[in-house]
Scaffold this motif. Structure first.
Motif, PDB file in Angstrom:
ATOM      1  N   MET A   1      33.947  42.902  36.890  1.00  0.00           N
ATOM      2  CA  MET A   1      34.879  43.241  37.950  1.00  0.00           C
ATOM      3  C   MET A   1      34.485  44.607  38.512  1.00  0.00           C
ATOM      4  N   ASN A   2      34.260  44.665  39.820  1.00  0.00           N
ATOM      5  CA  ASN A   2      33.875  45.926  40.441  1.00  0.00           C
ATOM      6  C   ASN A   2      35.104  46.780  40.751  1.00  0.00           C
ATOM      7  N   ARG A   4      36.387  47.727  43.537  1.00  0.00           N
ATOM      8  CA  ARG A   4      37.233  47.183  44.597  1.00  0.00           C
ATOM      9  C   ARG A   4      38.222  46.166  44.029  1.00  0.00           C
ATOM     10  N   ASP A   5      37.714  45.261  43.189  1.00  0.00           N
ATOM     11  CA  ASP A   5      38.580  44.261  42.563  1.00  0.00           C
ATOM     12  C   ASP A   5      39.605  44.905  41.635  1.00  0.00           C
ATOM     13  N   LYS A   6      39.185  45.947  40.925  1.00  0.00           N
ATOM     14  CA  LYS A   6      40.124  46.656  40.048  1.00  0.00           C
ATOM     15  C   LYS A   6      41.268  47.268  40.843  1.00  0.00           C
ATOM     16  N   GLU A   9      43.589  44.454  42.160  1.00  0.00           N
ATOM     17  CA  GLU A   9      44.408  43.907  41.069  1.00  0.00           C
ATOM     18  C   GLU A   9      45.506  44.871  40.659  1.00  0.00           C
TER      19      GLU A   9
END
Length: 149
Positions: A1-2, A4-6, A9
Motif C-alpha cells: 500500500m503506497n 496515497r492509499d494510506k 484509507e
C-alpha cells in the motif's frame, strides 16, 4: 500500500481529519502530506471543508455529490478527464470551463476551476511564429513538420 492509499484509507475511516492527524495516523512524513493532499484535492478524491472553525479538514468526495440534477456537469467532467488522460491539456481546460458553467453549487464550481487551472499549467504556452506577422498566429509543433520538406 503506497502513501496515497494510506492517506485515503485513513480519511475514509476518520472523516473530518486535519493534515496533521492524517500524517500521524497514516504514518506519512509531515513534509510529504501537504503535497499529497493537494494532489488528492485536484484529483477530486478528497474535499476540504470547515469543521469547528478549522478550514482545513478533509473528507472523501462522495459520488452522490454528482446527483442526477447535475448530469451536464458529470458528462463534461468525464470528457475533461478523458482529455487529461490523453495529454490534451488545453482541450481538457476547455471542458473544465464548460463544466464550471454547468455546476450547480459553489464547491463543485471551485473544484472545476482548480482542475482547469491545473490543465492550463500543464498545457504550456503558445509559441508565436519567429518571423511574426500582422495577423496573430501560433505555431503547433506537429503541424510545422511539413515545412521541412
Amino acid at each position: 500500500m503506497n502513501i496515497r492509499d494510506k492517506a485515503v484509507e485513513f480519511v475514509r475511516s476518520h472523516p473530518d481529519s486535519s493534515a496533521k492527524q492524517i500524517a500521524d495516523g497514516a504514518g506519512i512524513p509531515r513534509r510529504v502530506i501537504q503535497t499529497l493532499l493537494a494532489e488528492l484535492l485536484v484529483c477530486e478524491v478528497l474535499q476540504r471543508h470547515t469543521v469547528n472553525n478549522n478550514p482545513y479538514s478533509y473528507r472523501l468526495v462522495q459520488e452522490d455529490e454528482f446527483t442526477e440534477s447535475n448530469q451536464k456537469y458529470r458528462a463534461l467532467r468525464e470528457k475533461a478527464l478523458s482529455r487529461e488522460k490523453a495529454g490534451m491539456w488545453r482541450r481538457a481546460a476547455h471542458f473544465w470551463l464548460l463544466a464550471m458553467d454547468a455546476a450547480k453549487d459553489e464547491d463543485t464550481r471551485g473544484r472545476a476551476a482548480a482542475r482547469r487551472e491545473h490543465c492550463i499549467s500543464c498545457g504550456g504556452t503558445l509559441r508565436t511564429h519567429p518571423e511574426g506577422s500582422s495577423v496573430s498566429s501560433v505555431s503547433v509543433p506537429h503541424l510545422d513538420l511539413w515545412r521541412d520538406f
